[in-house]
Write a protein that holds these residues in place. Structure first.
Motif, PDB file in Angstrom:
ATOM      1  N   ARG A 180       0.548  45.506   1.442  1.00 25.31           N
ATOM      2  CA  ARG A 180       1.942  45.557   1.142  1.00 25.31           C
ATOM      3  C   ARG A 180       2.394  47.355   1.332  1.00 25.31           C
ATOM      4  NH1 ARG A 180       4.361  41.979  -1.868  1.00 25.31           N
ATOM      5  NH2 ARG A 180       5.741  43.445  -2.966  1.00 25.31           N
ATOM      6  N   LYS A 181       2.242  47.449   2.521  1.00 29.57           N
ATOM      7  CA  LYS A 181       2.497  48.975   3.238  1.00 29.57           C
ATOM      8  C   LYS A 181       3.886  49.004   3.681  1.00 29.57           C
ATOM      9  CE  LYS A 181      -1.695  50.480   2.299  1.00 29.57           C
ATOM     10  NZ  LYS A 181      -1.825  51.572   1.156  1.00 29.57           N
ATOM     11  N   ASN A 182       4.592  49.743   3.251  1.00 33.60           N
ATOM     12  CA  ASN A 182       6.092  49.883   3.890  1.00 33.60           C
ATOM     13  C   ASN A 182       6.183  50.385   5.359  1.00 33.60           C
ATOM     14  OD1 ASN A 182       7.667  48.980   1.474  1.00 33.60           O
ATOM     15  ND2 ASN A 182       7.320  50.613   0.518  1.00 33.60           N
ATOM     16  N   TRP A 183       5.124  51.272   5.657  1.00 35.10           N
ATOM     17  CA  TRP A 183       5.209  51.997   7.026  1.00 35.10           C
ATOM     18  C   TRP A 183       5.280  50.824   8.032  1.00 35.10           C
ATOM     19  CZ3 TRP A 183       1.334  50.145   9.558  1.00 35.10           C
ATOM     20  CH2 TRP A 183       0.004  49.772   8.974  1.00 35.10           C
ATOM     21  N   ILE A 184       5.126  49.535   7.745  1.00 35.34           N
ATOM     22  CA  ILE A 184       5.304  48.620   8.759  1.00 35.34           C
ATOM     23  C   ILE A 184       6.486  48.101   9.352  1.00 35.34           C
ATOM     24  CG2 ILE A 184       4.919  46.555   7.288  1.00 35.34           C
ATOM     25  CD1 ILE A 184       3.338  46.911  10.629  1.00 35.34           C
ATOM     26  N   ARG A 185       7.410  48.617   8.396  1.00 31.55           N
ATOM     27  CA  ARG A 185       8.997  48.388   8.623  1.00 31.55           C
ATOM     28  C   ARG A 185       9.379  48.350  10.024  1.00 31.55           C
ATOM     29  NH1 ARG A 185      13.676  51.478   7.894  1.00 31.55           N
ATOM     30  NH2 ARG A 185      15.527  50.094   7.728  1.00 31.55           N
ATOM     31  N   LEU A 219      14.501  37.131  12.292  1.00 31.47           N
ATOM     32  CA  LEU A 219      14.633  37.251  10.851  1.00 31.47           C
ATOM     33  C   LEU A 219      13.795  38.384  10.392  1.00 31.47           C
ATOM     34  CD1 LEU A 219      14.555  33.549   9.724  1.00 31.47           C
ATOM     35  CD2 LEU A 219      16.846  35.274   9.839  1.00 31.47           C
ATOM     36  N   LEU A 220      12.456  38.361  10.773  1.00 32.93           N
ATOM     37  CA  LEU A 220      11.800  39.478  10.291  1.00 32.93           C
ATOM     38  C   LEU A 220      12.431  40.999  10.693  1.00 32.93           C
ATOM     39  CD1 LEU A 220       8.979  40.882   9.521  1.00 32.93           C
ATOM     40  CD2 LEU A 220       8.174  40.685  11.741  1.00 32.93           C
ATOM     41  N   ALA A 221      12.900  41.326  11.751  1.00 37.92           N
ATOM     42  CA  ALA A 221      13.548  42.608  12.385  1.00 37.92           C
ATOM     43  C   ALA A 221      14.796  42.663  11.337  1.00 37.92           C
ATOM     44  CB  ALA A 221      13.940  42.471  13.718  1.00 37.92           C
ATOM     45  N   LEU A 222      15.598  41.596  10.971  1.00 39.40           N
ATOM     46  CA  LEU A 222      16.543  41.909  10.228  1.00 39.40           C
ATOM     47  C   LEU A 222      16.385  42.214   8.799  1.00 39.40           C
ATOM     48  CD1 LEU A 222      19.919  41.502  10.173  1.00 39.40           C
ATOM     49  CD2 LEU A 222      19.498  39.001   9.387  1.00 39.40           C
ATOM     50  N   ARG A 223      15.477  41.382   8.223  1.00 42.48           N
ATOM     51  CA  ARG A 223      14.990  41.875   7.020  1.00 42.48           C
ATOM     52  C   ARG A 223      14.414  43.185   6.669  1.00 42.48           C
ATOM     53  NH1 ARG A 223       9.593  40.270   3.388  1.00 42.48           N
ATOM     54  NH2 ARG A 223      10.416  41.221   1.527  1.00 42.48           N
ATOM     55  N   MET A 224      13.718  43.591   7.754  1.00 43.55           N
ATOM     56  CA  MET A 224      13.080  45.115   7.798  1.00 43.55           C
ATOM     57  C   MET A 224      14.262  46.013   7.868  1.00 43.55           C
ATOM     58  SD  MET A 224       9.972  44.958   6.984  1.00 43.55           S
ATOM     59  CE  MET A 224       8.670  43.729   6.878  1.00 43.55           C
ATOM     60  N   ALA A 225      15.081  45.826   8.481  1.00 44.37           N
ATOM     61  CA  ALA A 225      16.155  46.589   8.873  1.00 44.37           C
ATOM     62  C   ALA A 225      17.229  46.760   7.642  1.00 44.37           C
ATOM     63  CB  ALA A 225      16.985  46.186  10.135  1.00 44.37           C
ATOM     64  N   LEU A 226      17.527  45.870   7.050  1.00 43.63           N
ATOM     65  CA  LEU A 226      18.125  45.849   5.739  1.00 43.63           C
ATOM     66  C   LEU A 226      17.524  46.417   4.439  1.00 43.63           C
ATOM     67  CD1 LEU A 226      20.011  42.736   6.569  1.00 43.63           C
ATOM     68  CD2 LEU A 226      21.096  44.806   6.712  1.00 43.63           C
ATOM     69  N   PRO A 263       7.556  49.301  12.913  1.00 46.11           N
ATOM     70  CA  PRO A 263       7.100  48.472  13.928  1.00 46.11           C
ATOM     71  C   PRO A 263       7.306  47.080  13.942  1.00 46.11           C
ATOM     72  CG  PRO A 263       5.410  49.939  12.770  1.00 46.11           C
ATOM     73  CD  PRO A 263       6.632  50.032  12.075  1.00 46.11           C
ATOM     74  N   SER A 264       7.825  46.605  12.611  1.00 47.44           N
ATOM     75  CA  SER A 264       8.242  45.358  12.508  1.00 47.44           C
ATOM     76  C   SER A 264       9.501  44.814  13.378  1.00 47.44           C
ATOM     77  CB  SER A 264       8.417  44.847  11.168  1.00 47.44           C
ATOM     78  OG  SER A 264       6.963  44.792  10.686  1.00 47.44           O
ATOM     79  N   ILE A 265      10.414  45.893  13.200  1.00 43.36           N
ATOM     80  CA  ILE A 265      11.756  45.968  13.837  1.00 43.36           C
ATOM     81  C   ILE A 265      11.569  45.990  15.196  1.00 43.36           C
ATOM     82  CG2 ILE A 265      13.783  47.187  14.197  1.00 43.36           C
ATOM     83  CD1 ILE A 265      13.643  48.177  11.105  1.00 43.36           C
ATOM     84  N   ALA A 266      10.697  46.729  15.862  1.00 43.84           N
ATOM     85  CA  ALA A 266      10.618  46.911  17.150  1.00 43.84           C
ATOM     86  C   ALA A 266       9.923  45.720  17.816  1.00 43.84           C
ATOM     87  CB  ALA A 266       9.557  47.983  17.406  1.00 43.84           C
ATOM     88  N   TYR A 267       8.783  45.086  16.773  1.00 48.12           N
ATOM     89  CA  TYR A 267       8.258  43.739  17.343  1.00 48.12           C
ATOM     90  C   TYR A 267       9.345  42.675  17.550  1.00 48.12           C
ATOM     91  CZ  TYR A 267       6.252  39.265  16.696  1.00 48.12           C
ATOM     92  OH  TYR A 267       5.905  37.927  16.857  1.00 48.12           O
ATOM     93  N   GLY A 268      10.010  42.558  16.324  1.00 46.38           N
ATOM     94  CA  GLY A 268      11.221  41.423  16.352  1.00 46.38           C
ATOM     95  C   GLY A 268      12.126  41.514  17.491  1.00 46.38           C
ATOM     96  N   VAL A 269      12.670  42.669  17.770  1.00 45.21           N
ATOM     97  CA  VAL A 269      13.642  42.903  18.808  1.00 45.21           C
ATOM     98  C   VAL A 269      12.882  42.424  20.131  1.00 45.21           C
ATOM     99  CG1 VAL A 269      15.119  44.519  19.839  1.00 45.21           C
ATOM    100  CG2 VAL A 269      15.150  44.404  17.405  1.00 45.21           C
ATOM    101  N   HIS A 270      11.627  43.140  20.160  1.00 43.92           N
ATOM    102  CA  HIS A 270      11.034  42.890  21.660  1.00 43.92           C
ATOM    103  C   HIS A 270      10.753  41.320  21.834  1.00 43.92           C
ATOM    104  CE1 HIS A 270       8.216  43.276  24.932  1.00 43.92           C
ATOM    105  NE2 HIS A 270       7.400  42.598  24.036  1.00 43.92           N
ATOM    106  N   THR A 271      10.158  40.703  20.903  1.00 46.76           N
ATOM    107  CA  THR A 271       9.904  39.419  20.976  1.00 46.76           C
ATOM    108  C   THR A 271      11.129  38.480  21.163  1.00 46.76           C
ATOM    109  OG1 THR A 271       8.007  39.781  19.707  1.00 46.76           O
ATOM    110  CG2 THR A 271       8.530  37.369  19.908  1.00 46.76           C
ATOM    111  N   ALA A 272      11.957  38.751  20.386  1.00 48.29           N
ATOM    112  CA  ALA A 272      13.416  37.901  20.787  1.00 48.29           C
ATOM    113  C   ALA A 272      13.973  38.354  22.054  1.00 48.29           C
ATOM    114  CB  ALA A 272      14.303  38.329  19.439  1.00 48.29           C
TER     115      ALA A 272
END
Length: 111
Positions: free
Chosen positions: A33-38, A91-98, A40-49
């Motif tokens: 439950r580390k918030n620092w993944i926010r 959805l992951l990128a959106l959740r982390m962005a918001l 990288p998750s946005i970058a991953y989600g956008v890159h993958t999409a």
């Protein structure tokens, strides 16, 4: 992979070089439950999409040869198969962005 177009090989190499290490890092971060993944998750989600755009486009926009030999039903099936790889990362990128702190405030140990 040897018969894939160059653009698809480059996407596959990006997956190996970027996404696989992210999965390992994200597994730890989400379990702990580390918030620092926010970010990288946005970058991953956008890159993958983004990588799904040329893949889905090749199914539907290619002319003769290659994917052009697919029927509309086959293209629809392939699209349905690949759609989760577009929707879930978005959805992951959106959740982390918001959510500035997706796992809540980190508690620090006192003295």
């Amino acid at each position: 992979m040897g018969t894939c177009p160059a653009w698809l090989r480059s996407i596959i190499w990006c997956e190996l070089a970027l996404q696989v290490p992210f999965f390992i890092l994200a597994t730890y971060a989400f379990c702990a439950r580390k918030n620092w993944i926010r970010m990288p998750s946005i970058a991953y989600g956008v890159h993958t999409a983004t990588t799904l755009a040329p893949i889905l486009g090749s199914f539907w926009l290619s002319g003769s040869g290659g994917y052009g030999k697919l029927t509309v039903a086959e293209r629809a099936k392939l699209t349905a198969l690949y759609l989760p790889y577009l929707v879930v990362p978005l959805l992951l990128a959106l959740r982390m962005a918001l959510s500035p702190e997706p796992f809540g405030k980190n508690k620090t140990k006192k003295g």
